[in-house]
Write a protein that holds these residues in place. Structure first.
Motif, short mmCIF file in Angstrom:
data_model
loop_
_atom_site.label_atom_id
_atom_site.label_comp_id
_atom_site.label_asym_id
_atom_site.label_seq_id
_atom_site.Cartn_x
_atom_site.Cartn_y
_atom_site.Cartn_z
N GLN A 143 2.64 2.82 14.16
CA GLN A 143 3.35 2.62 12.90
C GLN A 143 2.40 1.96 11.91
N LYS A 144 2.34 2.53 10.73
CA LYS A 144 1.50 2.00 9.65
C LYS A 144 2.41 1.51 8.54
N PRO A 145 1.87 0.69 7.64
CA PRO A 145 2.72 0.18 6.54
C PRO A 145 3.37 1.31 5.75
N GLU A 146 4.64 1.11 5.44
CA GLU A 146 5.41 2.05 4.63
C GLU A 146 6.28 1.23 3.69
N THR A 147 6.97 1.89 2.81
CA THR A 147 7.86 1.20 1.89
C THR A 147 8.86 0.35 2.69
N ARG B 54 8.10 -2.08 4.76
CA ARG B 54 7.50 -2.70 5.94
C ARG B 54 5.99 -2.69 5.76
N GLY B 55 5.39 -3.87 5.81
CA GLY B 55 3.96 -3.96 5.53
C GLY B 55 3.08 -4.23 6.72
N TYR C 112 1.32 -3.22 10.74
CA TYR C 112 0.85 -2.20 11.69
C TYR C 112 1.40 -2.58 13.06
N THR D 294 -0.78 -7.60 10.21
CA THR D 294 -0.85 -7.12 8.83
C THR D 294 -2.32 -7.04 8.45
N GLN E 290 -4.98 -1.43 3.90
CA GLN E 290 -4.91 -0.03 4.29
C GLN E 290 -6.17 0.39 5.05
#
Length: 136
Positions: free
Chosen positions: A37-41, A43-44, A46, A113, A116
């Motif tokens: 899982q990578k940061p997405e809207t 949730r910031g 990994y 965290t 990118q």
């Protein structure tokens, strides 16, 4: 033939930008990692699945994961206890699983965290090679 265990020595050097960790000299764990899982809207962070396959002629009751990244990370949580490295490109996390000589362990999600583009560059497990239930 069993190799003799040599306890690792860790030296601190304040002049280095990253921590430097020593391996124990054993290759009894094969470690795999997967950033699933990578940061997405909304949730910031990994989320990284870490697994260890123990292939040895000994038992283990404590393990230390050393995991390195391509950039500095902030430790959020894991199924272990952070020993060192928060805010650097390498984390050292302690676990207390009992492993027989051929057990696999899923260390669960490591959550950090970072900026990118985070990637795992190295991961290994140091094993204490002891068990009060067995001589080896």
């Amino acid at each position: 033939m069993r190799e003799n265990y040599e306890k690792p020595i860790v030296l601190a050097n304040e002049e280095l930008a990253e921590g430097v960790y020593a391996a124990s000299g054993t290759d009894c764990y094969t470690v795999t990692t997967n950033i699933h899982q990578k940061p997405e809207t909304g949730r910031g962070d990994y989320r990284i699945q870490v697994n260890g396959a123990h292939s040895a002629d000994h038992h283990s009751t404590a393990q230390t994961l050393v995991i390195s990244f391509n950039q500095a990370v902030t430790y959020v949580s894991s199924n272990g206890s952070l020993a060192s490295g928060d805010g650097s490109a390498a984390l050292r996390i302690d676990y207390a699983y009992h492993n027989n000589g051929s057990d696999n362990i899923g260390l669960g999600d490591l959550i950090v965290t970072a900026d990118q583009g985070l990637a795992v560059t190295n991961a290994y497990i140091i094993c204490n090679m002891t068990c009060s239930q067995h001589d080896s």
